[in-house]
Design an enzyme around this catalytic site. Structure first.
Site, PDB file in Angstrom:
ATOM      1  N   HIS A 118       4.105   3.487   5.905  1.00  0.00           N
ATOM      2  CA  HIS A 118       3.810   2.435   4.939  1.00  0.00           C
ATOM      3  C   HIS A 118       2.544   1.635   5.255  1.00  0.00           C
ATOM      4  O   HIS A 118       2.548   0.406   5.141  1.00  0.00           O
ATOM      5  CB  HIS A 118       4.988   1.456   4.851  1.00  0.00           C
ATOM      6  N   HIS A 169      10.090  -0.680   0.777  1.00  0.00           N
ATOM      7  CA  HIS A 169       9.332   0.558   0.648  1.00  0.00           C
ATOM      8  C   HIS A 169       8.138   0.350  -0.279  1.00  0.00           C
ATOM      9  O   HIS A 169       8.168  -0.483  -1.186  1.00  0.00           O
ATOM     10  CB  HIS A 169      10.254   1.671   0.154  1.00  0.00           C
TER      11      HIS A 169
END
Length: 650
Positions: free
Chosen positions: A582, A625
């Protein structure tokens, strides 16, 4: 039929069965490859000379460029969505450049569980960080897909839009600049719903479909596999004090435990942004061209005026040929949090002193380019599963594993269901590290509470998730044979930040990636608390019923984690933390005086005609996320660009 009693015949028969199963597995894999290569939508420009001009030693200012209104650099998670939305206006001529190829005929970018098979292949940039001083002293592998659709081809397919407070924090970070309020959750959430097409599930009737998007191009829902341990993890979390909730993607917030909603469609296929946005109808648009295998080496600028202006891009093909294209109105970087700052710096936009070190002419001195790198570190825990419900057979080599895999392949091919539709990260929980119901003061004295780095009182700083198999070092490590499940702790709001920097002025040299993992005591202390909570959950019914006592004394496993002191847990955190894929914030949206690279309209400071639309622009990493937020950024970015282009027409 039982095997013959003769041991030599037993061995011969076993070898024959193994050979037959391997042959059958190979045949099924080939069949799947063929089937998916024929079912994918769309195509792309095969000959770049039909979309760009070859460079044959002609001076740049004398060159007759092909012209587009907008050139998008990077056909990843954001780039595919942006290209599709911009070309809804037939008057906007768009060229999309992608360094990789189409993902539509790639089996491992199609079958949900198989994405790890792309690691360290030609479909992956195979990036590594510098050795991390505070995290084991070793370099960390960073998977980054080299395909149309980008990391939507390579992630765990978790549909999660983070905490509402995250976006209000984004808006506040703009310090009242024009357009800042457009990033509040109230305003930005319409773009979250715009891309989403939620398909209700009878298995999850408590999800309020009226709060979900219903007409977007990206199918989301609960079509992925649910392993036997997944509901047990959810129930164990609830028994440990984490409330079970049906949906962590609404204005009510994201705290609680739930079955992960996924980017997997009703046919059991991974939904990438190439698959969702670059459909055959979109690719038939006369105002869109897509060039793959186009490695962009730099953005081109016109410096004749008082302010530099982006006017095009240069790229190469695997043959070594160089091409240039011209953008009449805008160049948009959508190459991701690693490659967007890399290309900016190669083009002369970035920290001036650093650019001069590499003999790159400075177009705009922007120290924020490549700075403030943020990522979510994860620590993986491993437990032996006495219920033998692991789905690790998908990567196994024994006869039993191969037979199970053949059965799973058939189930997937015939019904689009079964273990191959697992997104691996099947159940997720979001908590706050200072939640007294989870971290009581008698065990965690208030004076030991970490600094609150969350975006608000309803936002988490920890994610916990369950996997029906386990792995180390992104499947690069080895555990003894057997059945396992994994529990994982993710630091959502790290205080450590790092950098992306140039290794050289050679565009084919990978950049220097230094996330500075765990460089603050805060980050380690929060993850230590997470390990204590996960250890408690593992010993809470009904998940505790899966624990195999054989693993209690195995040093490679975490059955005895609860017996270790904080120093041992901190060592465990530092030694084994990895990326959750990420990276963000390397061309962040913030005032220029505070290290910002783009304004609230995503325009790069100090130059004209240049924007960034990808995870680079996140002012601060979201507490969840990143794929969904990136798609929403692309949706909003398309509207911002359209609005500016319409002003030019007027």
């Amino acid at each position: 039929m039982p095997l013959p009693s003769n041991p030599h015949l037993n061995q011969q028969t076993a070898r024959s069965v193994v050979a037959a199963s391997a042959a059958a597995l190979g045949a099924l894999t080939i069949a799947l490859r063929y089937w998916y290569s024929k079912k994918g939508p769309g195509a792309h420009v095969g000959d770049p000379a039909t979309a760009a001009r070859r460079v044959n030693g002609v001076a740049e200012d004398e060159y007759d460029f092909d012209e587009y209104d907008v050139v998008i650099i990077g056909g990843g998670t954001a780039g595919c969505a942006l290209a599709a939305r911009l070309t809804e206006d037939s008057s906007i001529r768009v060229l999309l450049l992608e360094a990789g190829k189409s993902s539509l005929d790639e089996l491992f970018a199609t079958v949900p569980i198989s994405y790890g098979q792309m690691f360290h292949t030609a479909l992956d940039w195979d990036l590594w960080t510098t050795p991390q001083e505070h995290s084991g002293g070793v370099a960390k592998y960073w998977p980054r897909a080299k395909l149309l659709g980008g990391c939507s081809c390579l992630n765990a397919m978790v549909f999660h839009m983070a905490a509402p407070e995250d976006y209000d924090e984004w808006a506040l970070a703009q310090k009242g600049q024009e357009g800042a309020n457009g990033w509040t959750y109230r305003e930005f959430s319409k773009y979250m719903l715009k891309f989403e097409k939620y398909l209700p599930s009878a298995r999850h009737p408590k999800v309020d479909a009226s709060l979900r998007g219903e007409s977007g191009p990206v199918e989301v829902g609960f079509f992925g596999h649910q392993a036997n341990g997944t509901p047990k993890f959810i129930e164990a979390c609830a028994n440990a004090g984490i409330p079970a909730v049906p949906d962590v993607n609404t204005a009510k917030g994201t705290l609680g435990v739930t079955k992960a909603m996924t980017f997997i469609n009703s046919s059991g296929r991974r939904v990438t942004t190439e698959f969702a946005y670059l459909t055959p109808d979109v690719l038939r648009r006369l105002n869109l061209k897509v060039v793959t295998r186009a490695h962009v080496t730099r953005v081109l600028f016109d410096t004749s005026g008082s302010t530099p202006r982006a006017v095009g891009a240069e790229f190469t093909q695997p043959s070594g040929e160089t091409f240039r294209v011209k953008a009449r109105k805008e160049v948009v970087l959508s190459a991701g949090a690693v490659h967007t700052p890399h290309i900016l710096m190669l083009s002369g936009v970035g920290p001036a002193d650093h650019l001069r070190e590499h003999d790159i002419s400075v177009i705009a001195n922007l120290p924020g380019v490549g700075s403030h790198l943020m990522d979510h570190p994860v620590v993986d825990l491993h437990f032996r599963d006495k219920s033998e419900s692991s789905i690790a057979f998908v990567a196994g080599k024994s006869l039993a594993h191969r037979l199970k895999l053949i059965s799973a392949l058939l189930q997937y091919r015939l019904r689009g269901s079964g273990p191959l539709t697992s997104n691996i990260c099947e159940a997720i929980a979001f908590v706050r590290s200072t939640d007294r119901s989870l971290f009581p003061p008698e065990e965690f004295p208030p004076e030991t509470d970490p600094e609150d780095t969350t975006s608000g009182p309803g936002a988490p700083d920890l994610e916990l998730f369950f996997t029906p198999l386990t792995y180390t070092k992104h499947t690069g490590g080895v555990l003894p044979p057997g059945h396992y499940f994994g529990l994982h702790a993710v630091l959502l709001r790290p205080s450590s930040t790092g950098t992306i920097r140039l290794k050289s002025s050679n565009p084919y040299d990978a950049p220097i990636i230094d996330p500075q993992y765990l460089s603050t005591p805060h980050d380690v202390s929060v993850l230590v608390r997470a390990l204590r909570l996960l250890s408690r959950i593992a010993r809470t019914a009904p998940l505790a019923d899966m624990l195999d006592p054989v693993g209690a004394d195995d040093a490679a496993l975490d059955h005895a984690l609860h017996t270790r002191d904080d120093a041992a847990l901190a060592e465990r955190v530092r030694r084994t933390a990895e990326t959750l894929y990420h990276p963000a914030c390397t061309a962040r949206m913030a005032p220029r005086s505070e290290g910002g690279v783009v304004d609230p309209a995503l325009r790069v400071y100090g130059v004209e005609g240049l924007r960034v639309v990808d995870a680079s622009v996140f002012p601060t990493i979201v507490s969840g996320h990143t794929a969904g937020p990136v798609i929403a950024v692309a949706e909003k970015g398309a509207d911002l660009i359209k609005a500016d282009l319409s002003k030019l027409k007027a």
